[in-house]
Design a protein around this motif. Structure first.
Motif, PDB file in Angstrom:
ATOM      1  N   LEU A 156       7.182  -2.724  -0.065  1.00  0.00           N
ATOM      2  CA  LEU A 156       8.374  -2.001  -0.481  1.00  0.00           C
ATOM      3  C   LEU A 156       9.431  -3.014  -0.917  1.00  0.00           C
ATOM      4  N   ILE A 157      10.483  -2.510  -1.546  1.00  0.00           N
ATOM      5  CA  ILE A 157      11.633  -3.358  -1.849  1.00  0.00           C
ATOM      6  C   ILE A 157      12.895  -2.582  -1.508  1.00  0.00           C
ATOM      7  N   ALA A 158      13.829  -3.244  -0.833  1.00  0.00           N
ATOM      8  CA  ALA A 158      15.084  -2.622  -0.426  1.00  0.00           C
ATOM      9  C   ALA A 158      16.226  -3.145  -1.294  1.00  0.00           C
ATOM     10  N   LYS A 159      17.156  -2.230  -1.637  1.00  0.00           N
ATOM     11  CA  LYS A 159      18.269  -2.585  -2.517  1.00  0.00           C
ATOM     12  C   LYS A 159      19.530  -1.851  -2.056  1.00  0.00           C
ATOM     13  N   PRO A 160      20.707  -2.489  -2.174  1.00  0.00           N
ATOM     14  CA  PRO A 160      21.940  -1.716  -2.004  1.00  0.00           C
ATOM     15  C   PRO A 160      21.964  -0.612  -3.059  1.00  0.00           C
ATOM     16  N   THR A 161      22.372   0.582  -2.672  1.00  0.00           N
ATOM     17  CA  THR A 161      22.279   1.716  -3.593  1.00  0.00           C
ATOM     18  C   THR A 161      23.314   1.659  -4.700  1.00  0.00           C
ATOM     19  N   SER A 171      14.471 -12.220  -2.779  1.00  0.00           N
ATOM     20  CA  SER A 171      13.044 -12.226  -2.430  1.00  0.00           C
ATOM     21  C   SER A 171      12.815 -11.703  -1.024  1.00  0.00           C
ATOM     22  N   LYS A 172      13.767 -11.911  -0.107  1.00  0.00           N
ATOM     23  CA  LYS A 172      13.606 -11.444   1.273  1.00  0.00           C
ATOM     24  C   LYS A 172      13.713  -9.925   1.386  1.00  0.00           C
ATOM     25  N   CYS A 173      14.084  -9.249   0.290  1.00  0.00           N
ATOM     26  CA  CYS A 173      14.165  -7.786   0.304  1.00  0.00           C
ATOM     27  C   CYS A 173      12.805  -7.119   0.100  1.00  0.00           C
ATOM     28  N   VAL A 174      11.786  -7.908  -0.218  1.00  0.00           N
ATOM     29  CA  VAL A 174      10.436  -7.359  -0.325  1.00  0.00           C
ATOM     30  C   VAL A 174       9.864  -7.201   1.090  1.00  0.00           C
ATOM     31  N   ILE A 175       9.445  -6.002   1.414  1.00  0.00           N
ATOM     32  CA  ILE A 175       8.954  -5.663   2.751  1.00  0.00           C
ATOM     33  C   ILE A 175       7.438  -5.579   2.709  1.00  0.00           C
ATOM     34  N   GLU A 176       6.782  -6.533   3.344  1.00  0.00           N
ATOM     35  CA  GLU A 176       5.317  -6.588   3.334  1.00  0.00           C
ATOM     36  C   GLU A 176       4.709  -5.863   4.528  1.00  0.00           C
ATOM     37  N   LYS A 177       5.458  -5.816   5.645  1.00  0.00           N
ATOM     38  CA  LYS A 177       4.943  -5.216   6.877  1.00  0.00           C
ATOM     39  C   LYS A 177       5.969  -4.229   7.413  1.00  0.00           C
ATOM     40  N   ALA A 178       5.472  -3.215   8.105  1.00  0.00           N
ATOM     41  CA  ALA A 178       6.350  -2.167   8.623  1.00  0.00           C
ATOM     42  C   ALA A 178       7.436  -2.730   9.528  1.00  0.00           C
ATOM     43  N   GLU A 179       7.116  -3.779  10.285  1.00  0.00           N
ATOM     44  CA  GLU A 179       8.103  -4.318  11.225  1.00  0.00           C
ATOM     45  C   GLU A 179       9.259  -5.034  10.516  1.00  0.00           C
ATOM     46  N   GLN A 180       9.119  -5.311   9.225  1.00  0.00           N
ATOM     47  CA  GLN A 180      10.214  -5.939   8.474  1.00  0.00           C
ATOM     48  C   GLN A 180      11.249  -4.915   8.007  1.00  0.00           C
ATOM     49  N   PHE A 181      10.890  -3.652   8.022  1.00  0.00           N
ATOM     50  CA  PHE A 181      11.728  -2.604   7.440  1.00  0.00           C
ATOM     51  C   PHE A 181      13.126  -2.586   8.060  1.00  0.00           C
ATOM     52  N   ALA A 182      13.224  -2.430   9.370  1.00  0.00           N
ATOM     53  CA  ALA A 182      14.523  -2.309  10.034  1.00  0.00           C
ATOM     54  C   ALA A 182      15.397  -3.545   9.826  1.00  0.00           C
ATOM     55  N   PRO A 183      14.874  -4.786  10.013  1.00  0.00           N
ATOM     56  CA  PRO A 183      15.731  -5.961   9.809  1.00  0.00           C
ATOM     57  C   PRO A 183      16.257  -6.091   8.381  1.00  0.00           C
ATOM     58  N   VAL A 196      21.077   2.253   1.613  1.00  0.00           N
ATOM     59  CA  VAL A 196      20.073   1.304   1.134  1.00  0.00           C
ATOM     60  C   VAL A 196      18.900   2.094   0.557  1.00  0.00           C
ATOM     61  N   LEU A 197      18.547   1.796  -0.685  1.00  0.00           N
ATOM     62  CA  LEU A 197      17.394   2.416  -1.337  1.00  0.00           C
ATOM     63  C   LEU A 197      16.157   1.576  -1.036  1.00  0.00           C
ATOM     64  N   VAL A 198      15.126   2.199  -0.499  1.00  0.00           N
ATOM     65  CA  VAL A 198      13.869   1.502  -0.209  1.00  0.00           C
ATOM     66  C   VAL A 198      12.790   2.127  -1.084  1.00  0.00           C
ATOM     67  N   GLU A 199      12.248   1.332  -1.993  1.00  0.00           N
ATOM     68  CA  GLU A 199      11.311   1.820  -2.997  1.00  0.00           C
ATOM     69  C   GLU A 199       9.921   1.220  -2.817  1.00  0.00           C
ATOM     70  N   GLU A 200       8.943   1.959  -3.262  1.00  0.00           N
ATOM     71  CA  GLU A 200       7.597   1.430  -3.461  1.00  0.00           C
ATOM     72  C   GLU A 200       7.691   0.226  -4.391  1.00  0.00           C
ATOM     73  N   PHE A 201       7.047  -0.867  -4.039  1.00  0.00           N
ATOM     74  CA  PHE A 201       7.054  -2.056  -4.894  1.00  0.00           C
ATOM     75  C   PHE A 201       6.025  -1.854  -6.007  1.00  0.00           C
ATOM     76  N   ILE A 202       6.506  -1.809  -7.242  1.00  0.00           N
ATOM     77  CA  ILE A 202       5.624  -1.599  -8.392  1.00  0.00           C
ATOM     78  C   ILE A 202       5.182  -2.957  -8.919  1.00  0.00           C
ATOM     79  N   VAL A 203       3.905  -3.229  -8.835  1.00  0.00           N
ATOM     80  CA  VAL A 203       3.352  -4.466  -9.389  1.00  0.00           C
ATOM     81  C   VAL A 203       3.106  -4.236 -10.871  1.00  0.00           C
ATOM     82  N   GLY A 204       3.748  -5.032 -11.700  1.00  0.00           N
ATOM     83  CA  GLY A 204       3.584  -4.869 -13.143  1.00  0.00           C
ATOM     84  C   GLY A 204       4.619  -5.672 -13.895  1.00  0.00           C
ATOM     85  N   ASP A 205       4.634  -5.511 -15.218  1.00  0.00           N
ATOM     86  CA  ASP A 205       5.565  -6.247 -16.074  1.00  0.00           C
ATOM     87  C   ASP A 205       6.997  -5.769 -15.855  1.00  0.00           C
TER      88      ASP A 205
END
Length: 337
Positions: A156-161, A171-183, A196-205
């Motif tokens: 996932l990726i988290a962003k200020p709305t 780069s630290k806003c990319v969430i690879e594991k569930a336990e990273q979500f809250a911090p 905070v908007l938390v989105e599915e990380f879209i791999v692509g151009d």
């Protein structure tokens, strides 16, 4: 014609203690104002530097301009800050460049924006918006449950709305594991005190599209941002933009298939329309397996003559900074006069 210029400059207000160092990242450099003054003067107009805030209001009331070239971002963390100058100008009946207060308010809120574009069939990443209020420290245990109930898959990726210029997007806003979500969410909330908007990380151009004009608006082109070091979790965020000369290659026109280009252009114009944009905007996408996923739209794109994605894109296509400013101004004047 007397044309006022509204803007916010970096360095005019010190960053408060404890605030993030990108607090004024959206604000402009004096070179941007000077370049636009030069363009307007070259077109035979009388440019007047107005700035923003109470000083701008007094200048306008004392010596009313005929028209305003607006790229003021506004202070604070609320989604209405970009709408204030246009609302003031509308109250006085002074025409201006760019989108109206309603559009600027909506487009600064990534959650509102994605809901609107999704309503007309444009693809957006799966997401949740976490609203923790403004003051009380959230319960981290309850926050951890939010992700479990959302069924969003990592990464996932988290962003200020309600921020622009990639503020808070690191780069630290990319969430690879569930336990990273809250911090990660808590860090962003503490820095920006907004949802905070938390989105599915879209791999692509990573793509951006320049749009100028009205009735109909025109796609200037599509630009692709390519990391010089391959990275499956690449984000075109604050770190990349601050060090773009070393980290990023820009490609315009983007070398993507024609059906993909057509899909991206169509989605950009549809977003421009449904959001009520006028005169100019820059629209950001991720392209995954031929499908453009809308990320956000900027109806007040940066116009620094030496930097800024819309200016890069235009330059690649043989459009100078002065020609770009002239096209934006003409679009606004044709629309109103």
């Amino acid at each position: 014609m007397k044309i006022g210029i509204t803007y916010d400059l970096r360095g005019e207000t010190p960053i408060p203690a404890g605030a993030p160092d990108d607090l004024y990242e959206e604000f402009d450099e004096p070179v941007t104002v000077a370049a636009i003054v030069q363009v307007l003067r070259g077109l035979g107009h009388e440019p007047v530097e107005l700035g923003n805030g109470p000083e701008m209001i007094q200048k306008v009331l004392i010596d009313r301009p005929d028209f305003v070239f607006n790229f003021a971002e506004g202070h604070g963390v609320g989604r209405s800050r970009e709408a204030r100058v246009p609302a003031f100008l509308e109250m006085l009946g002074i025409p201006y460049t760019g989108s109206d207060p309603a559009t600027l308010g909506v487009c600064l809120d990534k959650d509102w924006t994605r809901r609107l574009v999704q309503s007309i069939g444009i693809h957006v990443p799966e997401a949740i918006t976490v609203d923790l209020g403004r003051d009380a420290e959230p319960d981290t245990a309850l926050l951890a449950e939010v992700l479990a109930h959302s069924e969003l898959p990592v990464p996932l990726i988290a962003k200020p709305t309600c921020e622009g210029s990639s503020k808070g997007i690191l780069s630290k806003c990319v969430i690879e594991k569930a336990e990273q979500f809250a911090p990660v969410v808590l860090d962003l909330w503490r820095a920006y005190r907004q949802p905070v908007l938390v989105e599915e990380f879209i791999v692509g151009d990573e793509l951006t599209v320049g749009v100028v004009g009205n009735d109909p608006p025109e796609v200037l082109g599509i630009m692709r941002m390519i990391p010089r070091q391959p990275n499956p979790r690449f984000i075109y965020g604050l770190e990349s933009k601050r060090d773009y000369k070393r980290l990023i290659d820009y490609e315009c026109p983007a070398r993507i298939d024609q059906p993909e280009s057509a899909a991206v252009e169509e989605a950009a114009l549809q977003a421009f329309d449904i959001l009520g944009c006028r005169d100019v905007a820059r629209v950001d996408f991720r392209l995954r397996e031929g499908v453009p996923y809308f990320l956000e739209i900027n109806p007040l794109p940066g116009l620094n003559p030496n930097s800024g994605d819309l200016v890069y894109l235009a330059n690649f296509l043989g459009i100078s900074h002065a020609q770009l400013i002239e096209r934006i101004l003409k679009a606004a004047m044709d629309r109103q006069f």
